[in-house]
Every structure is written in C-alpha cells, then in structure tokens.
Enzyme design. Structure first.
Site, PDB file in Angstrom:
ATOM      1  N   ARG A 174     -10.604  17.558 -90.996  1.00 17.83           N
ATOM      2  CA  ARG A 174     -10.190  18.804 -90.362  1.00 17.83           C
ATOM      3  C   ARG A 174     -11.452  19.550 -89.957  1.00 17.83           C
ATOM      4  O   ARG A 174     -12.353  19.735 -90.778  1.00 17.83           O
ATOM      5  CB  ARG A 174      -9.363  19.650 -91.326  1.00 17.83           C
ATOM      6  CG  ARG A 174      -9.144  21.098 -90.901  1.00 17.83           C
ATOM      7  CD  ARG A 174      -8.172  21.246 -89.787  1.00 17.83           C
ATOM      8  NE  ARG A 174      -8.005  22.648 -89.384  1.00 17.83           N
ATOM      9  CZ  ARG A 174      -7.432  23.023 -88.255  1.00 17.83           C
ATOM     10  NH1 ARG A 174      -6.965  22.126 -87.408  1.00 17.83           N
ATOM     11  NH2 ARG A 174      -7.323  24.301 -87.947  1.00 17.83           N
ATOM     12  N   CYS A 192      -4.017  30.397 -89.362  1.00 15.07           N
ATOM     13  CA  CYS A 192      -5.289  29.818 -89.797  1.00 15.07           C
ATOM     14  C   CYS A 192      -5.355  29.599 -91.310  1.00 15.07           C
ATOM     15  O   CYS A 192      -5.826  28.557 -91.782  1.00 15.07           O
ATOM     16  CB  CYS A 192      -6.450  30.701 -89.352  1.00 15.07           C
ATOM     17  SG  CYS A 192      -6.512  30.970 -87.568  1.00 15.07           S
ATOM     18  N   THR A 239      -2.787  36.533 -77.145  1.00 19.25           N
ATOM     19  CA  THR A 239      -4.138  36.278 -77.658  1.00 19.25           C
ATOM     20  C   THR A 239      -5.104  35.830 -76.573  1.00 19.25           C
ATOM     21  O   THR A 239      -6.299  36.137 -76.630  1.00 19.25           O
ATOM     22  CB  THR A 239      -4.090  35.244 -78.808  1.00 19.25           C
ATOM     23  OG1 THR A 239      -5.397  35.069 -79.350  1.00 19.25           O
ATOM     24  CG2 THR A 239      -3.561  33.893 -78.334  1.00 19.25           C
ATOM     25  N   ASP A 251     -11.252  30.635 -75.526  1.00 17.90           N
ATOM     26  CA  ASP A 251     -11.745  29.921 -76.703  1.00 17.90           C
ATOM     27  C   ASP A 251     -13.218  29.623 -76.479  1.00 17.90           C
ATOM     28  O   ASP A 251     -13.572  28.829 -75.609  1.00 17.90           O
ATOM     29  CB  ASP A 251     -10.959  28.626 -76.915  1.00 17.90           C
ATOM     30  CG  ASP A 251     -11.217  27.987 -78.272  1.00 17.90           C
ATOM     31  OD1 ASP A 251     -12.260  28.289 -78.888  1.00 17.90           O
ATOM     32  OD2 ASP A 251     -10.378  27.177 -78.715  1.00 17.90           O
ATOM     33  N   ARG A 253     -15.338  28.432 -78.797  1.00 16.39           N
ATOM     34  CA  ARG A 253     -15.882  27.568 -79.843  1.00 16.39           C
ATOM     35  C   ARG A 253     -16.515  26.303 -79.275  1.00 16.39           C
ATOM     36  O   ARG A 253     -16.090  25.779 -78.250  1.00 16.39           O
ATOM     37  CB  ARG A 253     -14.774  27.176 -80.825  1.00 16.39           C
ATOM     38  CG  ARG A 253     -14.256  28.329 -81.661  1.00 16.39           C
ATOM     39  CD  ARG A 253     -13.071  27.920 -82.494  1.00 16.39           C
ATOM     40  NE  ARG A 253     -11.911  27.581 -81.662  1.00 16.39           N
ATOM     41  CZ  ARG A 253     -10.739  27.170 -82.153  1.00 16.39           C
ATOM     42  NH1 ARG A 253     -10.601  27.040 -83.464  1.00 16.39           N
ATOM     43  NH2 ARG A 253      -9.740  26.904 -81.338  1.00 16.39           N
TER      44      ARG A 253
END
Length: 351
Positions: A174, A192, A239, A251, A253
């Site tokens: 993960r 989360c 979001t 996003d 990331r």
C-alpha cells in the site's frame, strides 16, 4: 500459481492493463555501495524528474494486534520530510540501513535497528544477491515470482518469540499519503483513516508486505491549504473544485520516494492496494523497475451490509457505519467520477 494471485481478464479492468487480484479484494468480504537507493520519478504531468534517493535512518519493532511490524524512517533528497515504511515480515530488509557507516560500533548499529554478527553477514549476502528484472508487463509469470533466493532466516531473537508468518511470493503493498484529519482525529469526510487501517489488517493477515507512508498531506497541498479546501467543500464545492479554486492541482502527489523506498527494501514485484489509476501509472511509468503484478481494490467496508470487523485497537476506522459516512461517500463519488478511481459507485451508492 497461488490462489491469491489469480488475476482478472483485461476486459474486467478497462482502466489499465494492470489486472485486478480477484481473491485479494480489500473489502469487508474478503549493502549497497552507496547509502542511497535511487529511482527515477515522474512529476504530476508525467515529466521526468531528478532521481529520488532514499536512505533508511532507523528500523524499530512495533507491537501490533496479532504480532508486530517494523517501522522504518526514511530521508530523501526530494524534501525535508520523514517518510515511513511499515513493514510486515522479518525478511524484508533495507539495504541502506544495513550498509556500513564510518566509525560505528555494534551498539550504534543496534540502536538504529541494523543487524550485527552472523545475521549481518547473512543479510548482507541476501542484499548482494538482489537483482532487478524490469518488467512493464502486467501479466503474472509464475516462473519469475521472486528476484532472488532469500539466503537467511531471521534470528529467533529478532522475532521476539513471535510465530513465523506465512510468506507470499508477491507481497501486498500500500502506498499511502498522510491524512491528519482522517487518521488522527477520525474525520469521516474522507476514507483515508479507514484505508490505512484496512491495509494494515490485510497485510498483517497475509504476514508479509509493506505500507509506504508518504508525507503528502491533502493530496500534496499541505494541511493549511487542505483546511481551506474543506471550507470550500462546506460551501458546496467538491474536493476537486475546491483544490482548483485554490490554484492547486486536483492531485499534486508524486511517488518517486515510494519507488525508491520499495527498491531499498528489495521489493520489485507487488500487488498494489489501490483504486487510483494515476498511482498505478506513476509507479509503473518511466524507468520504473517495479512490476505491479495486479492492483487490489479497496472498497469501503461500510458499503457491505452486515460486515463484521475485528475488535482491534483501530476499530474506530474498521467499524464505521454507513449512516455516519455520507460525506466520505460524496468524497468517494468525486474521486471515482472526476479522478478516475476504480470504485463500484453505481452498485454501492446508486446513480
């Protein structure tokens, strides 16, 4: 082929050519010459970035319901943050942690969690035998399930009298990004905290695997900006729009640090616990040497009626009830409909 590595056909997974592991669904029903491990990374636009270096600073045993795991703290050349690896399995070892350091004593090595004595020599041989087989193909090849033969068994003293855990050929992994609100203060605005707890439960159940915990709060925008986005969400924006209104990407990331950490731990083939198409693409993209054999979907436990969760220390995340998760459901619908996450929204939440 082990039952838990049976993969779905390409027709069942239209988003990517990475198969789904049908029998490992994450739902309720179910010494390096350098001190650094380096891999290439891609930025949010898919462009090549400077290689990310990761060095493990310390490894410590953490008691856990049903056994224990090893918490690793990493520094990278990408940022000043302390990224983490939660490792289940006594044989998964960090090459950079085990590397010799100038002037250190055996006590110094013990304090930072590195091996000493005969075990150190055996682990060193194992690390020296690692070799990588770049394999962008998603199909499972039963003749190539491991990169090297493990040349040591953990010292009984290191296992703290715990029973030997089962070992799978291709571990569950993960890659998880920090979420203070969901994990620490149990917010039900997102899933989360649940995902982290469920990933730990599933990997502990198998006995071997890794959670790479990246300090990328708020999908990379930080806690301050994330809370601004929450205020916009309370005004009716989802979001994605909230991030865009704050001049952030939906996003932000990246996963170069995760790739470097997995390389350092000797993990080259994995089953990835995720619903995120972009995460799979980044992990497998560019010059990545990671072989994502399949992705394992993480469907919320509260979507299955009558699901029973173990009464463990993290039960506040695993015993969530559907009527308390309406905001998280809206968040999940947005992730599926606007960010391409692989979730059965219509079956679970309706149109």
């Amino acid at each position: 082929m082990p039952d838990d590595l049976i993969t779905a056909s390409a027709a069942d997974t239209p988003f990517l050519d990475t198969p789904t592991c049908c029998n490992s669904r994450a739902s309720s029903s179910s010494l390096a010459e350098s001190h650094y491990a380096s891999v290439g990374a891609l930025d949010a636009n898919g462009q090549a970035e400077t290689k990310v270096d990761a060095e493990c600073q310390v490894r410590a045993r953490i008691p856990y319901p049903g056994g224990h795991f090893y918490l690793h703290v990493y520094h990278t050349n990408e940022d000043e943050k302390e990224h983490l690896a939660i490792v289940f399995g006594d044989d998964i070892r960090s090459a950079t942690l085990e590397a010799a350091r100038d002037g250190e004593t055996d006590m110094d090595r013990k304090i930072r969690g590195a091996s000493v004595g005969a075990l150190r020599r055996l682990i060193g041989k194992d690390i020296d035998c690692r070799h990588w087989e770049p394999s962008p193909a998603a199909s499972f090849d039963s003749d190539k399930t491991t990169n090297y033969v493990r040349s040591f068994d953990p010292d009984p003293a290191e296992t703290f009298a715990a029973p030997r855990l089962s070992v799978v050929d291709v571990p569950l992994v993960r890659i998880h990004s920090e979420c203070f609100t969901g994990e620490t203060v149990s917010s039900v605005r997102c899933d989360c905290g649940y995902q982290l707890a469920e990933a730990m439960r599933l990997i502990q159940q198998e006995g071997r695997g890794v959670i790479v915990y990246l300090r990328q709060e708020g999908r990379g925008i930080g806690l301050l900006e994330k809370l601004k986005a929450y205020n916009l969400q309370d005004m009716g924006h989802d979001t994605v729009d909230a991030n865009l209104m704050l001049n952030h990407p939906a996003d932000a990331r990246t996963y170069g640090a995760a790739r470097a950490i997995l390389a350092d731990l000797g993990v080259s083939k994995l089953r990835l616990l995720t619903n995120n198409v972009d995460k799979i693409s980044q992990i497998r993209g560019g010059d990545s040497r990671l072989d994502v054999v399949c992705h394992v979907p993480m469907y919320p436990r509260w979507w299955s009626e009558g699901s029973d969760a173990a009464q463990l220390s993290y039960s506040r995340h695993l015993l969530l009830k559907r009527d308390a998760m309406s905001e998280a459901d809206r968040y999940l619908r947005t992730k599926a409909e606007r960010m391409g996450h692989m979730l059965p929204i219509e079956q679970s939440l309706g149109p």
